[in-house]
Structure formats: C-alpha cells, structure tokens
Design a protein around this motif. Structure first.
Motif, PDB file in Angstrom:
ATOM      1  N   TRP A 131      -5.305   3.992  -6.695  1.00  0.00           N
ATOM      2  CA  TRP A 131      -5.171   4.331  -8.108  1.00  0.00           C
ATOM      3  C   TRP A 131      -4.832   5.805  -8.267  1.00  0.00           C
ATOM      4  O   TRP A 131      -4.913   6.588  -7.316  1.00  0.00           O
ATOM      5  CB  TRP A 131      -6.461   3.997  -8.856  1.00  0.00           C
ATOM      6  N   ILE A 132      -4.471   6.170  -9.477  1.00  0.00           N
ATOM      7  CA  ILE A 132      -4.148   7.567  -9.774  1.00  0.00           C
ATOM      8  C   ILE A 132      -5.447   8.377  -9.733  1.00  0.00           C
ATOM      9  O   ILE A 132      -6.359   8.171 -10.539  1.00  0.00           O
ATOM     10  CB  ILE A 132      -3.481   7.680 -11.159  1.00  0.00           C
ATOM     11  N   GLY A 133      -5.549   9.256  -8.753  1.00  0.00           N
ATOM     12  CA  GLY A 133      -6.754  10.079  -8.601  1.00  0.00           C
ATOM     13  C   GLY A 133      -7.920   9.359  -7.964  1.00  0.00           C
ATOM     14  O   GLY A 133      -9.029   9.900  -7.949  1.00  0.00           O
ATOM     15  N   GLY A 134      -7.705   8.151  -7.434  1.00  0.00           N
ATOM     16  CA  GLY A 134      -8.825   7.416  -6.849  1.00  0.00           C
ATOM     17  C   GLY A 134      -8.378   6.128  -6.189  1.00  0.00           C
ATOM     18  O   GLY A 134      -7.213   5.944  -5.844  1.00  0.00           O
ATOM     19  N   VAL A 135      -9.350   5.237  -5.998  1.00  0.00           N
ATOM     20  CA  VAL A 135      -9.085   3.906  -5.442  1.00  0.00           C
ATOM     21  C   VAL A 135      -9.853   2.881  -6.261  1.00  0.00           C
ATOM     22  O   VAL A 135     -10.749   3.225  -7.039  1.00  0.00           O
ATOM     23  CB  VAL A 135      -9.514   3.804  -3.959  1.00  0.00           C
ATOM     24  N   MET A 136      -9.491   1.630  -6.101  1.00  0.00           N
ATOM     25  CA  MET A 136     -10.189   0.566  -6.819  1.00  0.00           C
ATOM     26  C   MET A 136     -11.694   0.605  -6.548  1.00  0.00           C
ATOM     27  O   MET A 136     -12.519   0.501  -7.459  1.00  0.00           O
ATOM     28  CB  MET A 136      -9.626  -0.796  -6.390  1.00  0.00           C
ATOM     29  N   GLN A 137     -12.045   0.748  -5.268  1.00  0.00           N
ATOM     30  CA  GLN A 137     -13.440   0.873  -4.857  1.00  0.00           C
ATOM     31  C   GLN A 137     -13.468   1.463  -3.460  1.00  0.00           C
ATOM     32  O   GLN A 137     -12.470   1.435  -2.744  1.00  0.00           O
ATOM     33  CB  GLN A 137     -14.140  -0.483  -4.873  1.00  0.00           C
ATOM     34  N   MET A 192       0.832  -1.211   0.000  1.00  0.00           N
ATOM     35  CA  MET A 192       0.000   0.000   0.000  1.00  0.00           C
ATOM     36  C   MET A 192       0.863   1.257   0.000  1.00  0.00           C
ATOM     37  O   MET A 192       0.543   2.252  -0.664  1.00  0.00           O
ATOM     38  CB  MET A 192      -0.932   0.004   1.213  1.00  0.00           C
ATOM     39  N   ASN A 193       1.965   1.221   0.736  1.00  0.00           N
ATOM     40  CA  ASN A 193       2.850   2.387   0.792  1.00  0.00           C
ATOM     41  C   ASN A 193       3.577   2.594  -0.527  1.00  0.00           C
ATOM     42  O   ASN A 193       3.849   3.735  -0.922  1.00  0.00           O
ATOM     43  CB  ASN A 193       3.851   2.217   1.928  1.00  0.00           C
ATOM     44  N   MET A 194       3.905   1.502  -1.226  1.00  0.00           N
ATOM     45  CA  MET A 194       4.522   1.629  -2.545  1.00  0.00           C
ATOM     46  C   MET A 194       3.531   2.252  -3.530  1.00  0.00           C
ATOM     47  O   MET A 194       3.882   3.145  -4.307  1.00  0.00           O
ATOM     48  CB  MET A 194       4.983   0.265  -3.063  1.00  0.00           C
ATOM     49  N   GLU A 195       2.307   1.776  -3.482  1.00  0.00           N
ATOM     50  CA  GLU A 195       1.279   2.338  -4.357  1.00  0.00           C
ATOM     51  C   GLU A 195       1.086   3.829  -4.087  1.00  0.00           C
ATOM     52  O   GLU A 195       0.993   4.630  -5.024  1.00  0.00           O
ATOM     53  CB  GLU A 195      -0.056   1.618  -4.119  1.00  0.00           C
ATOM     54  N   LEU A 196       1.033   4.182  -2.815  1.00  0.00           N
ATOM     55  CA  LEU A 196       0.797   5.584  -2.455  1.00  0.00           C
ATOM     56  C   LEU A 196       1.908   6.472  -3.000  1.00  0.00           C
ATOM     57  O   LEU A 196       1.639   7.528  -3.599  1.00  0.00           O
ATOM     58  CB  LEU A 196       0.691   5.724  -0.943  1.00  0.00           C
ATOM     59  N   TYR A 256       9.367  14.343  -8.949  1.00  0.00           N
ATOM     60  CA  TYR A 256       9.901  13.434  -7.927  1.00  0.00           C
ATOM     61  C   TYR A 256       9.050  13.567  -6.685  1.00  0.00           C
ATOM     62  O   TYR A 256       8.711  14.667  -6.257  1.00  0.00           O
ATOM     63  CB  TYR A 256      11.357  13.764  -7.597  1.00  0.00           C
ATOM     64  N   MET A 257       8.673  12.422  -6.123  1.00  0.00           N
ATOM     65  CA  MET A 257       7.858  12.416  -4.906  1.00  0.00           C
ATOM     66  C   MET A 257       8.428  11.403  -3.929  1.00  0.00           C
ATOM     67  O   MET A 257       8.739  10.280  -4.310  1.00  0.00           O
ATOM     68  CB  MET A 257       6.410  12.046  -5.250  1.00  0.00           C
ATOM     69  N   ARG A 258       8.588  11.806  -2.675  1.00  0.00           N
ATOM     70  CA  ARG A 258       9.053  10.868  -1.657  1.00  0.00           C
ATOM     71  C   ARG A 258       8.055  10.814  -0.511  1.00  0.00           C
ATOM     72  O   ARG A 258       7.458  11.833  -0.129  1.00  0.00           O
ATOM     73  CB  ARG A 258      10.447  11.245  -1.146  1.00  0.00           C
ATOM     74  N   THR A 259       7.876   9.629   0.014  1.00  0.00           N
ATOM     75  CA  THR A 259       6.931   9.402   1.102  1.00  0.00           C
ATOM     76  C   THR A 259       7.597   8.532   2.167  1.00  0.00           C
ATOM     77  O   THR A 259       8.645   7.934   1.931  1.00  0.00           O
ATOM     78  CB  THR A 259       5.648   8.716   0.598  1.00  0.00           C
ATOM     79  N   GLU A 260       6.955   8.453   3.313  1.00  0.00           N
ATOM     80  CA  GLU A 260       7.504   7.703   4.449  1.00  0.00           C
ATOM     81  C   GLU A 260       6.895   6.306   4.478  1.00  0.00           C
ATOM     82  O   GLU A 260       5.787   6.099   4.949  1.00  0.00           O
ATOM     83  CB  GLU A 260       7.201   8.436   5.764  1.00  0.00           C
ATOM     84  N   SER A 261       7.628   5.348   3.931  1.00  0.00           N
ATOM     85  CA  SER A 261       7.199   3.950   3.984  1.00  0.00           C
ATOM     86  C   SER A 261       7.631   3.352   5.321  1.00  0.00           C
ATOM     87  O   SER A 261       8.402   3.976   6.060  1.00  0.00           O
ATOM     88  CB  SER A 261       7.808   3.159   2.828  1.00  0.00           C
ATOM     89  N   PRO A 262       7.179   2.151   5.673  1.00  0.00           N
ATOM     90  CA  PRO A 262       7.616   1.549   6.941  1.00  0.00           C
ATOM     91  C   PRO A 262       9.122   1.383   7.050  1.00  0.00           C
ATOM     92  O   PRO A 262       9.652   1.294   8.154  1.00  0.00           O
ATOM     93  CB  PRO A 262       6.906   0.189   6.934  1.00  0.00           C
ATOM     94  N   ARG A 263       9.844   1.357   5.924  1.00  0.00           N
ATOM     95  CA  ARG A 263      11.290   1.156   5.957  1.00  0.00           C
ATOM     96  C   ARG A 263      12.074   2.424   5.655  1.00  0.00           C
ATOM     97  O   ARG A 263      13.294   2.377   5.544  1.00  0.00           O
ATOM     98  CB  ARG A 263      11.673   0.049   4.963  1.00  0.00           C
TER      99      ARG A 263
END
Length: 390
Positions: free
Chosen positions: A175-181, A91-95, A324-331
């Motif tokens: 998803w880009i701009g949304g979620v699966m459901q 989920m964090n990779m997707e985000l 470029y975008m960076r986020t805080e994953s569990p690792r």
C-alpha cells in the motif's frame, strides 16, 4: 521469392504498409489464441515454406483501459488495477505504483521494516515469475518435465504470498506508505526453508534443461538480439542483460533499500553461440533466481522489528504536480507517470511497459528463422499481454 514494400497508406486513422508479395509466400496467422504466443497476441507471419520472412505483432486483444480507469479511482483504489497489468508479477507492479505515488507526495520517511518487506515481496515475486517463464519456455521447445518442476516450486512461493495477503495471484498487499498487514509469525522461517530446498533444484534444472545438448542446439543460435538492437528498441530486464548489457535499476538507480544488498547482475556471454540468443535470455533468468535468493537471505537476516504501517498516511491527496518512477520488474523497467491536480484521484496515470518494447523487436530478431524457431523466440522474450495492452 521476395517481399517488396510498397508505399505507405492511411486508412481512416490506421497507418498501413502494404507489401507486394510474389511467388508462393504464405500469410500465417499465429494466434491470438495460441499457447505459444503467451497470451492473446496475434503474430502475422509471412512464410516462404518453413522460412519466416517477416513477423508483424498485432496487440490490443486484452485492453482493459487501465490508465483511463485510474482517473476515476482514488490513489489506493488503483493498486488492484496495477496488479492486473503484469498478473504474473503483481507485487512488482504494486511496488512501482506505490513508489510513484509516494514520490508524488514527497513521502520519504518510511519505516525500516516496511522497506525490507517490500524487497522481500518483490524478490520472491521475481523468482516466481522467472520460474513460470523458464518452465513455459521449456514447454515451447518440447521439454515437459522442467515445466512441471518449475510450477511445483512456484506454488511454494504462492503459498507464502497467500499466507501474507490471502491471495495467490493478485494481492493488493503493498500500500501507499505501508502494507495490508505485517508478515505473519514464522514467515521468515518458512521462506528460509524454501531457499534451502530450492537452491539444489536450480542445479537439477540446469542438469536436465539448461545445459542439455538438444536444448542448447534449439535455442543458442535463434532470436539473436545484439546489444545495439536491444538498446535501440528500449529493451530492458533479462532481455537486455541477455544481450550482454549489464544494466539493472536495482544497481544503477537503487530505489528503496536495494543499495544495502550484495548481489550480482547476470548477463549473457554467448557461451554456446552468438551473444543475445534465446538461450542467453533464458540462462539470465535462471541465474537471477539465485541472485534474488542472495538478496532475500540478507533481507531476512537484517529484517528489523517495528510497525510497518506507522507512517501510512490517513489521507492521500498529493499536491498538484507530476512524478515518474521506474523500477526493475522481472520483465524489465516498469515505469509509472502520475499527474496530480490536487484531488484524491490521479488526473493522469501512464504505465511504461517493458513487454511492449520487447514485442516491438520481434521482427528484428525473428526474421529468416524457421516457424518452430519463431515460437521459441517469442517464448524467450517472456511477455505478458496484460502489461502490453493495459
């Protein structure tokens, strides 16, 4: 006996440093298929009896060409490939990836409900990932029962993910701009029931493992990573915070709606030994789980109604440019760099791996330890080889 470096040599395209070894030094190959390397990693240990004099990590056994594959896929089709980078925190990779694409597109007006769902999924995944890291770390030093407890509780989070996305490991949900459901009815109620059940279990885990005298003696003086070493190697996440550096992108560079939540950043303090030890990195992950629950309770309390997919673009074809975008994953800090040529496929896609920087520091923090301590040091870094090799 000493191990003296000789002159570097170039063999084909490979750069090598040869060592002149004296006496009874032993070269021990740990891995690539070894339970304590946490993936297909080979560690080349130079041993003097039980003493580890040098650790050289060898990677590449899990390489799947993620970045090259991305060039042949449309932007939405890359999401399942991002899942497989860190398959324990998909989920964090997707985000991280979808935020990079949205930045590339200039897509900033997103539904409030979507923003909250993303935080909920990311923080649930953080807890699930840390549970696996904590359980397997305990197993590395001989504690079997906490491993079973952690996997038991992780399964309850995977049940929630399966309910929302239909999958338990690789989701393709954000998803880009949304979620699966949208989240299913009753999702919030079941999540809150899990939090009420889980919080007392963390204290039980602390009583059995975290503050166990034997566990502390095994971990509180090994794998010491000073703040200077952590920063020089570009370490991030719990490995950096375990060294006492209070840095978390959710606080320092808030993305999404993280600036709306009240939570703390646990750091290592050297409670039982030098700051930045394997125990410090471990306890940061334990305490981060409780902070994630703080965020999740606030997110469910504030969760607005509406359609999370109301702004999902029908066509994803960013204008030429890069982002470029960076986020805080569990690792740690996961980064995605994208270059667009105006088509519906990335011209270039590059992932920045926090586990790669972590394993790069293994020699600096693992020298002059016993071989059993080298196993615990690797486990304390919580690496995933799919993200390192990509």
């Amino acid at each position: 006996m000493s191990t003296a470096p000789a002159s570097p040599t170039v063999v084909g395209s490979e750069f090598r440093i040869s060592y002149e070894r004296q006496g009874d030094d032993l070269i021990l190959q740990m891995g690539p298929q070894h339970p304590s390397t946490h993936g297909v990693l080979r560690l080349e240990l130079v041993m003097d009896g039980e003493l580890v004099k040098q650790i050289t990590p060898h990677i590449g056994y899990l390489h799947r060409c993620f970045e090259k594959h991305a060039e042949a896929m449309t932007y939405p089709q890359v999401i399942p490939y991002a899942d497989r980078m860190d398959y324990l925190a998909a989920m964090n990779m997707e985000l991280g990836y979808v935020l990079a694409v949205e930045k590339l597109m200039g897509l900033t007006e997103l539904p409030e409900r979507l923003q909250y769902i993303r935080v909920i999924m990311a923080e649930l995944q953080r807890i699930a990932s840390h549970l696996l890291a904590i359980g397997t770390f305990g197993l590395d030093v001989g504690a079997i029962t906490p491993f079973l407890w952690c996997f038991r509780d992780r399964e309850k989070i995977l049940d929630l993910f399966e309910w929302a996305s239909g999958a338990r490991l690789l989701y393709n949900y954000l998803w880009i701009g949304g979620v699966m459901q949208d989240l299913p009815d009753g999702f919030g109620r079941r999540a809150l029931e899990f939090f009420d059940y889980f919080e007392p279990n963390v204290q039980e885990l602390n009583d059995l493992l975290s503050f166990n005298k034997i566990f502390i003696e095994r971990t509180a003086s090994i794998g010491v990573m000073s703040p200077e070493v952590a920063i020089s190697y570009g370490i991030g996440g719990p490995n950096l915070r375990g060294s006492g550096v209070k840095w978390d992108l959710r606080k320092e560079e808030p993305y999404g709606i993280y600036d709306r939540f009240d939570f703390d950043i646990p750091v290592g303090t050297g409670e039982f030994g030098p700051i930045g030890s394997a125990w410090d990195r471990y306890i940061v992950r334990v305490r981060e789980m409780l902070e994630s629950i703080k965020i999740l309770r606030q997110a469910f309390d504030q969760l607005p109604s509406g359609d999370p997919n109301s702004a999902t673009p029908r066509r994803i074809r960013p204008a030429a440019g890069d982002a470029y975008m960076r986020t805080e994953s569990p690792r740690g800090e996961i980064g995605f760099y994208l270059v667009s040529d105006g088509s519906d496929k990335p011209f270039r896609c590059k992932g920045r791996s926090p586990c790669f920087t972590a394993i790069s520091a293994i020699d600096a923090i693992g020298r002059n330890s016993l071989v059993a301590d080298a196993v615990a040091t690797v486990g304390s870094l919580d690496i995933v080889l799919g993200e390192i090799d990509r």
